[in-house]
Write a protein that holds these residues in place. Structure first.
Motif, PDB file in Angstrom:
ATOM      1  N   MET A   1       0.841  -1.200   0.000  1.00  0.00           N
ATOM      2  CA  MET A   1       0.000   0.000   0.000  1.00  0.00           C
ATOM      3  C   MET A   1       0.873   1.246   0.000  1.00  0.00           C
ATOM      4  SD  MET A   1      -3.231  -0.841   2.528  1.00  0.00           S
ATOM      5  CE  MET A   1      -2.239  -1.186   3.976  1.00  0.00           C
ATOM      6  N   ARG A   2       0.346   2.301  -0.574  1.00  0.00           N
ATOM      7  CA  ARG A   2       1.065   3.575  -0.616  1.00  0.00           C
ATOM      8  C   ARG A   2       0.370   4.578   0.297  1.00  0.00           C
ATOM      9  NH1 ARG A   2       0.646   8.289  -3.539  1.00  0.00           N
ATOM     10  NH2 ARG A   2      -1.143   7.464  -4.671  1.00  0.00           N
ATOM     11  N   ALA A   3       1.147   5.234   1.153  1.00  0.00           N
ATOM     12  CA  ALA A   3       0.571   6.215   2.075  1.00  0.00           C
ATOM     13  C   ALA A   3      -0.003   7.393   1.300  1.00  0.00           C
ATOM     14  CB  ALA A   3       1.637   6.692   3.060  1.00  0.00           C
ATOM     15  N   TYR A  21      -3.341   5.309   5.154  1.00  0.00           N
ATOM     16  CA  TYR A  21      -3.513   4.446   3.987  1.00  0.00           C
ATOM     17  C   TYR A  21      -5.000   4.205   3.732  1.00  0.00           C
ATOM     18  CZ  TYR A  21       1.397   3.187   4.892  1.00  0.00           C
ATOM     19  OH  TYR A  21       2.748   3.223   5.116  1.00  0.00           O
ATOM     20  N   TYR A 109      -9.634   4.765   6.535  1.00  0.00           N
ATOM     21  CA  TYR A 109      -8.181   4.798   6.358  1.00  0.00           C
ATOM     22  C   TYR A 109      -7.505   4.130   7.556  1.00  0.00           C
ATOM     23  CZ  TYR A 109      -9.342   8.481   2.975  1.00  0.00           C
ATOM     24  OH  TYR A 109      -9.880   9.183   1.927  1.00  0.00           O
TER      25      TYR A 109
END
Length: 293
Positions: A1-3, A21, A109
């Motif tokens: 996952m990308r922040a 995230y 998130y």
């Protein structure tokens, strides 16, 4: 996952550095529209309804329509508004978890600790768990102020953005104001039906059957050789329209080269004519001298 965001949860003097995230994703198969005769892609143009021209994104502004008048909002207008760029998730208050109506939940998130030590993160998590409280927080996300609920999800802290109170519609149905009589027997039978279906919720036992069948259908069509070369579905890329006229790039280049060649030939012809016109006329003595030579 990308922040998607980095900052800190703050309450009192406690500062908890975190990364944000997206907790959910869409699993739907992406489909696009094609011509039923040849499979060609269907394109949509940004056409002005006043002049009929196709408009580039750089020439598009936003506008608000109140039903009678339209107010145009330019990029400069939007830039003049105070942008929210705070890197803090500020705890406003702690409330009993059951006081938040699920209808207010928007996006979810996950929060990951973003420091050498996760002690402050774990402290906040265990405090929320032991008190059965949810933190109501305010934060800036994508340059907008958001109201959110910070709560515990398993071993992870998560933030769920909330709808503002005026974004939740009131349920006002006249049909529900009419009196309805429910007998004790009807209610008892209804309760028995509920009890017969009582179970613990396990989300993994439910699957999106439509999406599964759609993927199976696509795989079967590919296996049977019904696929079309993707590049062929686009055809030739047209240039942007101007005044409704489609300009072909290759044809435009050919016309430009031809026009330049014609211009060069015309220029050369003009130069030859001018040189011929300005050349000294041969007199009788000149012709006689040339003949003797």
């Amino acid at each position: 996952m990308r922040a998607v965001w980095k900052g800190a949860v703050t309450f009192g003097l406690v500062n908890v550095p975190v990364k944000l995230y997206s907790a959910t994703e869409d699993h739907d198969v992406s489909l696009h529209q094609v011509h039923d005769e040849d499979g060609g892609r269907i394109r949509y143009q940004r056409k002005c309804e006043v002049c009929g021209k196709v408009v580039d994104y750089k020439n598009i502004d936003k506008a608000y329509d109140d039903g009678e008048q339209t107010v145009v909002i330019t990029d400069d207008d939007l830039k003049s508004l105070p942008a929210e760029r705070s890197r803090e998730i500020e705890v406003v208050e702690f409330v009993p978890s059951d006081q938040i109506d699920p209808i207010m939940f928007d996006r979810s998130y996950y929060l990951e600790p973003d420091s050498a030590s996760s002690k402050a993160y774990v402290l906040l998590r265990e405090t929320l768990e032991s008190t059965d409280r949810t933190a109501i927080v305010q934060m800036a996300l994508r340059q907008k102020t958001r109201l959110a609920a910070l709560r515990v999800h398993g071993d992870v802290l998560m933030v769920q953005t909330l709808l503002w109170s005026d974004e939740v519609r009131a349920a006002d149905f006249a049909s529900l104001s009419e009196p309805v009589k429910i007998s004790a027997k009807e209610l008892d039978l209804s309760k028995q039906l509920v009890e017969s279906l009582v179970s613990d919720f396990d989300p993994e036992q439910y699957v999106d059957e439509y999406q599964q069948e759609l993927r199976t259908l696509i795989a079967a069509k590919l296996e049977q050789g019904e696929g079309i070369d993707t590049a062929a579905t686009f055809g030739e890329e047209p240039e942007e329209e101007t005044g409704g006229e489609v300009i072909d790039l290759m044809e435009a280049l050919r016309q430009s080269i031809a026009a330049k060649r014609e211009g060069s030939e015309a220029k050369q012809t003009g130069s030859d004519a001018k040189a011929k016109k300005t050349a000294p006329k041969k007199t009788a003595s000149t012709r006689k001298r040339a003949a003797s030579e």
